[in-house]
Design a protein around this motif. Sequence first.
Motif, PDB file in Angstrom:
ATOM      1  N   GLU A 142       0.834  -1.213   0.000  1.00 56.46           N
ATOM      2  CA  GLU A 142       0.000   0.000   0.000  1.00 56.46           C
ATOM      3  C   GLU A 142       0.860   1.250   0.000  1.00 56.46           C
ATOM      4  OE1 GLU A 142      -3.516   2.374   0.228  1.00 56.46           O
ATOM      5  OE2 GLU A 142      -3.051   0.321  -0.444  1.00 56.46           O
ATOM      6  N   ASN A 143       1.934   1.199   0.788  1.00 62.38           N
ATOM      7  CA  ASN A 143       2.847   2.346   0.854  1.00 62.38           C
ATOM      8  C   ASN A 143       3.485   2.600  -0.510  1.00 62.38           C
ATOM      9  OD1 ASN A 143       4.432   4.393   2.292  1.00 62.38           O
ATOM     10  ND2 ASN A 143       6.149   3.017   1.878  1.00 62.38           N
ATOM     11  N   GLU A 144       3.908   1.516  -1.182  1.00 63.82           N
ATOM     12  CA  GLU A 144       4.518   1.664  -2.511  1.00 63.82           C
ATOM     13  C   GLU A 144       3.511   2.224  -3.514  1.00 63.82           C
ATOM     14  OE1 GLU A 144       6.903  -1.006  -5.854  1.00 63.82           O
ATOM     15  OE2 GLU A 144       6.185  -1.930  -3.993  1.00 63.82           O
ATOM     16  N   ARG A 145       2.269   1.730  -3.413  1.00 68.34           N
ATOM     17  CA  ARG A 145       1.222   2.237  -4.317  1.00 68.34           C
ATOM     18  C   ARG A 145       0.969   3.726  -4.090  1.00 68.34           C
ATOM     19  NH1 ARG A 145      -4.000   3.367  -4.372  1.00 68.34           N
ATOM     20  NH2 ARG A 145      -4.232   2.884  -2.134  1.00 68.34           N
ATOM     21  N   LEU A 146       0.880   4.123  -2.815  1.00 69.82           N
ATOM     22  CA  LEU A 146       0.646   5.534  -2.499  1.00 69.82           C
ATOM     23  C   LEU A 146       1.840   6.395  -2.912  1.00 69.82           C
ATOM     24  CD1 LEU A 146      -1.057   5.219   1.010  1.00 69.82           C
ATOM     25  CD2 LEU A 146      -2.141   5.815  -1.168  1.00 69.82           C
ATOM     26  N   GLN A 147       3.055   5.843  -2.728  1.00 69.23           N
ATOM     27  CA  GLN A 147       4.245   6.589  -3.126  1.00 69.23           C
ATOM     28  C   GLN A 147       4.254   6.836  -4.633  1.00 69.23           C
ATOM     29  OE1 GLN A 147       6.449   7.916  -1.101  1.00 69.23           O
ATOM     30  NE2 GLN A 147       7.691   8.791  -2.744  1.00 69.23           N
ATOM     31  N   ASN A 148       3.914   5.782  -5.398  1.00 72.73           N
ATOM     32  CA  ASN A 148       3.845   5.950  -6.853  1.00 72.73           C
ATOM     33  C   ASN A 148       2.766   6.960  -7.246  1.00 72.73           C
ATOM     34  OD1 ASN A 148       5.861   4.051  -7.205  1.00 72.73           O
ATOM     35  ND2 ASN A 148       4.433   2.335  -7.453  1.00 72.73           N
ATOM     36  N   ARG A 149       1.644   6.903  -6.536  1.00 74.70           N
ATOM     37  CA  ARG A 149       0.556   7.843  -6.817  1.00 74.70           C
ATOM     38  C   ARG A 149       0.984   9.274  -6.499  1.00 74.70           C
ATOM     39  NH1 ARG A 149      -5.466   7.630  -4.006  1.00 74.70           N
ATOM     40  NH2 ARG A 149      -6.238   9.587  -4.928  1.00 74.70           N
ATOM     41  N   TYR A 150       1.694   9.425  -5.355  1.00 77.76           N
ATOM     42  CA  TYR A 150       2.163  10.758  -4.967  1.00 77.76           C
ATOM     43  C   TYR A 150       3.134  11.324  -5.998  1.00 77.76           C
ATOM     44  CZ  TYR A 150       4.859  14.335  -2.525  1.00 77.76           C
ATOM     45  OH  TYR A 150       5.499  15.497  -2.196  1.00 77.76           O
ATOM     46  N   GLU A 151       4.070  10.455  -6.428  1.00 76.59           N
ATOM     47  CA  GLU A 151       5.052  10.924  -7.410  1.00 76.59           C
ATOM     48  C   GLU A 151       4.377  11.318  -8.718  1.00 76.59           C
ATOM     49  OE1 GLU A 151       7.861   7.792  -7.744  1.00 76.59           O
ATOM     50  OE2 GLU A 151       8.822   8.204  -5.791  1.00 76.59           O
TER      51      GLU A 151
END
Length: 311
Positions: free
Chosen positions: A21-30
């Motif tokens: 989930e953290n990786e998904r949110l990080q990609n979304r943020y970027e």
Amino acid sequence: MLDELLGRASLKARIDELEEENERLQNRYEAESERRADAATARQEVEAEVNRLEDRIAQLEGELDRTDVDESGLEVRRREQLRGSRLAEIFDRLTSVRTAPEGALTAVVDEHGGVDRLRNDFDIDLEGVLGDRTALVDDAAPCVLCVDDAELVAVTLEPPAVPDRDPAAAWSDRFHLEREWFLPTGRYALALVRTDLFALGVYEGDERVDYRGFESDVKGSHSKGGFSQARFERIRDDQIDDHLERCADALADAEGIDRLFVVGQRGVVDTLVEERDLEPAGTAAVDATGDPKPALEDAHRSFWTTDLRVL
């Protein structure tokens, strides 16, 4: 087996889920940051282009010797940009005209009331003289109208320093025009203001007798997004405010002048005049680029230009 007995299996599974989930949110943020950065950069570029085009239009409007056509199909007979000796010649010619009493009309036509205001406030019936061509006067507003009752002379002029007073109109035996509306007279100051540049010239007629100019360090466009973009814009706004404060201080130091004119980027000029409570005799948008001193020369030439339309 041991993890299950100790209850760690579920925790490890939860950790894996959270990491995903953290990786998904990080990609979304970027991705969102990149999108915001692109949008902010595009907005800045568009705003800069709009300002540049507005200033360029203001300078070049009417430079081409062309015919204006309104929706009714009416056309001005001729249009010319007047400056320097040519402007002085036309001004002297107009002011030398003599007619019978109440044979020559001089009217300041504003861009709000236009011809209707002349009719309602001054009982001036332009249709009786110009007929359908009266519509061309509204097209030219704000302007100064000169027309005689025989329509031997029928022109509008848009001078650099449109009279700063309520529009007036009167019939007389001559055209009542003030030289200071059209030509540089007396001791005056002309200031050129851009977001990063200021140039001030003090003139006596056409001759510059004093000069001050400077450039300020104002950030350009930004390619990042998120908090970095917001911080960048705050810094840039503060830099522009500091620059305009320096401009206002320089204008306050100008002494012994009869009139002040402020020209440059439209939005910057308006902000300086409004927020610093300046009362210039005239303002204008001009496209003057380059270093302060040559840019001021271009701005001075562009400002002291009158748009003549022969109706």
